[in-house]
Design a protein around this motif. Sequence first.
Motif, PDB file in Angstrom:
ATOM      1  N   ILE A  29       0.824  -1.213   0.000  1.00  0.00           N
ATOM      2  CA  ILE A  29       0.000   0.000   0.000  1.00  0.00           C
ATOM      3  C   ILE A  29       0.854   1.257   0.000  1.00  0.00           C
ATOM      4  O   ILE A  29       0.418   2.315  -0.439  1.00  0.00           O
ATOM      5  CB  ILE A  29      -0.986  -0.007   1.200  1.00  0.00           C
ATOM      6  N   ARG A  30       2.110   1.157   0.482  1.00  0.00           N
ATOM      7  CA  ARG A  30       2.979   2.326   0.396  1.00  0.00           C
ATOM      8  C   ARG A  30       3.218   2.701  -1.067  1.00  0.00           C
ATOM      9  O   ARG A  30       3.418   3.877  -1.396  1.00  0.00           O
ATOM     10  CB  ARG A  30       4.307   2.064   1.099  1.00  0.00           C
ATOM     11  N   LEU A  57      12.371  11.388  -1.391  1.00  0.00           N
ATOM     12  CA  LEU A  57      12.190   9.945  -1.224  1.00  0.00           C
ATOM     13  C   LEU A  57      13.527   9.335  -0.825  1.00  0.00           C
ATOM     14  O   LEU A  57      14.571   9.682  -1.366  1.00  0.00           O
ATOM     15  CB  LEU A  57      11.686   9.316  -2.521  1.00  0.00           C
ATOM     16  N   GLY A  58      13.480   8.402   0.119  1.00  0.00           N
ATOM     17  CA  GLY A  58      14.710   7.786   0.604  1.00  0.00           C
ATOM     18  C   GLY A  58      15.245   6.736  -0.358  1.00  0.00           C
ATOM     19  O   GLY A  58      14.493   6.124  -1.117  1.00  0.00           O
ATOM     20  N   LYS A  59      16.541   6.520  -0.304  1.00  0.00           N
ATOM     21  CA  LYS A  59      17.195   5.545  -1.181  1.00  0.00           C
ATOM     22  C   LYS A  59      17.404   4.195  -0.503  1.00  0.00           C
ATOM     23  O   LYS A  59      17.714   3.210  -1.159  1.00  0.00           O
ATOM     24  CB  LYS A  59      18.543   6.092  -1.654  1.00  0.00           C
ATOM     25  N   SER A  60      17.252   4.148   0.815  1.00  0.00           N
ATOM     26  CA  SER A  60      17.508   2.918   1.565  1.00  0.00           C
ATOM     27  C   SER A  60      16.194   2.232   1.942  1.00  0.00           C
ATOM     28  O   SER A  60      15.163   2.882   2.091  1.00  0.00           O
ATOM     29  CB  SER A  60      18.297   3.228   2.836  1.00  0.00           C
ATOM     30  N   ALA A  61      16.288   0.914   2.116  1.00  0.00           N
ATOM     31  CA  ALA A  61      15.112   0.149   2.532  1.00  0.00           C
ATOM     32  C   ALA A  61      14.642   0.637   3.899  1.00  0.00           C
ATOM     33  O   ALA A  61      15.445   0.966   4.764  1.00  0.00           O
ATOM     34  CB  ALA A  61      15.452  -1.338   2.590  1.00  0.00           C
ATOM     35  N   LEU A  95       8.015   5.871   5.963  1.00  0.00           N
ATOM     36  CA  LEU A  95       8.741   4.668   5.543  1.00  0.00           C
ATOM     37  C   LEU A  95       9.301   4.886   4.142  1.00  0.00           C
ATOM     38  O   LEU A  95       8.946   4.188   3.193  1.00  0.00           O
ATOM     39  CB  LEU A  95       7.812   3.444   5.550  1.00  0.00           C
ATOM     40  N   GLY A  96      10.169   5.860   3.994  1.00  0.00           N
ATOM     41  CA  GLY A  96      10.757   6.086   2.682  1.00  0.00           C
ATOM     42  C   GLY A  96      10.701   7.521   2.197  1.00  0.00           C
ATOM     43  O   GLY A  96      11.108   7.809   1.073  1.00  0.00           O
ATOM     44  N   TRP A  97      10.204   8.421   3.033  1.00  0.00           N
ATOM     45  CA  TRP A  97      10.133   9.834   2.656  1.00  0.00           C
ATOM     46  C   TRP A  97      10.267  10.646   3.942  1.00  0.00           C
ATOM     47  O   TRP A  97       9.905  10.180   5.026  1.00  0.00           O
ATOM     48  CB  TRP A  97       8.799  10.146   1.980  1.00  0.00           C
ATOM     49  N   SER A  98      10.781  11.844   3.830  1.00  0.00           N
ATOM     50  CA  SER A  98      10.920  12.661   5.038  1.00  0.00           C
ATOM     51  C   SER A  98      10.735  14.138   4.712  1.00  0.00           C
ATOM     52  O   SER A  98      10.914  14.572   3.572  1.00  0.00           O
ATOM     53  CB  SER A  98      12.306  12.455   5.671  1.00  0.00           C
ATOM     54  N   HIS A  99      10.354  14.861   5.735  1.00  0.00           N
ATOM     55  CA  HIS A  99      10.298  16.328   5.655  1.00  0.00           C
ATOM     56  C   HIS A  99      11.056  16.838   6.871  1.00  0.00           C
ATOM     57  O   HIS A  99      10.486  17.019   7.963  1.00  0.00           O
ATOM     58  CB  HIS A  99       8.850  16.809   5.666  1.00  0.00           C
ATOM     59  N   GLY A 100      12.365  17.017   6.692  1.00  0.00           N
ATOM     60  CA  GLY A 100      13.197  17.389   7.824  1.00  0.00           C
ATOM     61  C   GLY A 100      13.112  16.327   8.900  1.00  0.00           C
ATOM     62  O   GLY A 100      13.179  15.129   8.629  1.00  0.00           O
ATOM     63  N   PRO A 139      12.507   1.950  -2.553  1.00  0.00           N
ATOM     64  CA  PRO A 139      13.174   0.846  -1.865  1.00  0.00           C
ATOM     65  C   PRO A 139      12.162  -0.059  -1.163  1.00  0.00           C
ATOM     66  O   PRO A 139      11.051   0.348  -0.839  1.00  0.00           O
ATOM     67  CB  PRO A 139      14.077   1.542  -0.840  1.00  0.00           C
ATOM     68  N   THR A 140      12.583  -1.271  -0.915  1.00  0.00           N
ATOM     69  CA  THR A 140      11.742  -2.283  -0.282  1.00  0.00           C
ATOM     70  C   THR A 140      11.368  -1.875   1.149  1.00  0.00           C
ATOM     71  O   THR A 140      12.133  -1.197   1.832  1.00  0.00           O
ATOM     72  CB  THR A 140      12.506  -3.622  -0.240  1.00  0.00           C
TER      73      THR A 140
END
Length: 467
Positions: free
Chosen positions: A22-23, A297-301, A273-278, A234-235
Amino acid sequence: MSTVTRTRFAPSPTGFIHLGNIRSALYPWAFARSTGGAFILRIEDTDVERSSQAAVDVIIEGMRWLGLDYDEGPVYQMQRMDRYKAVLAELQAAGQVYPCYMSVAELDVLREQQMADKLKPRYDGTWRPEPGKTLPPMPEGVLPVLRFKNPQGGAVVWDDKVKGRIEISNDELDDLVIARPDGTPTYNFCVVVDDMDMGITHVIRGDDHVNNTPRQINIFRALGKDVPVYAHLPTVLNEQGEKMSKRSGAKAVTQYAKEGYLPDAMVNYLARLGWSHGDDEIFSREQFLQWFNLDHLGKSAAQFDEAKLRWVNAQHMKAMADDKLAELVVPFLNAHAQTSFDAARRVAACALLKDRCSTLVELAEWMDVLVSEEPVSAEDIKAHVPAEIAPPVARLAELLAHCEWSKAGIAAVIKQVLGEAGLKMPQLAMPVRVLVAGRPQTPSLDALLSLMDRANVISRLGRLKSA
């Protein structure tokens, strides 16, 4: 390509949809909503044997619970077979597709030999027509597959919004089967036709699709179409550090609704789980959509952590308006509690209890306690209610029978009993909490009692006589 953002979520209905799946719907939905675009739901149901309507229903139910509304769809691939075959015919007419009569057994032998020679197993182009090339004799009674003539030489290059620049040599790609012997098209071809017809501008999906991307890009180009922007996520790992899956114990998304999680809290948790805002950990749906973009968007699982999810849910419960929370808790209350709590009393109970709860189930359990007719065990009374406290408890019950039934009125009675008996608040409060709520720790005693029925409280205090 359209200047309006168009994204899609394209699950296969071959099993229940879990949080990792669902992510892959959340981010394209958020990107479409944050850019004023459109979000499309596409059901990739070409695996007829494994696909089921029950799985489709869970997908739709999970998206509805999370508020991931779609503008178009659901579109079912099996209902688009005529369209796929029409585009396939266009490619055949353009010389981009050719029949291949190599049997599965022959292909297996070829691959075994390649692996023995320490080569990458791949189709060797036996049936690929080339100028001046003589093809093998056509076998009788054999229906061919259709293969796409992948470009030779050069490379497929794209700037992935998560992984950065990716370059795959065309010589690493063999000629993909895009139609089976019975004429039905295969996954990679159907995906391209769908994305083309739906005007998809951004393909945001799991990184298990990275290997499909160069093949799909080459098909786009063979059809003379613009290639979408790709972002491969990422997974999501489970708590054991393995890829989240049904086999490894992942729960269906809908199970979290049954366990009393709030949809906005789940969106908040999944977003992180894969994205951040500060360093922002807790945010509303509106803030998420205001902040979301593909650049963060994050590059790591990412690893799922149920304790963190419960914490996020607890923060959202604390921040939620009491009247709204009072509506949401109703389905989780037992039948007795549902009939015992009017709307005003439910709101007051939510205001008092929500800071102690991580889920709606926990909140309902607290509220059930307030109307429960279950007796406190003799063991609990023995452990928390000393015999010498019996006279002050009896006096409290006597005064409560006639006082004003409000927080202030009850507080005055408790203060009077403490003064008469020469006790400190914990000496009386803990035994009373155990007698009336079955728990040594509760919110403010006067506030708790005011939410309960007077006769019920007095009856429960009388348990000490019979203990």
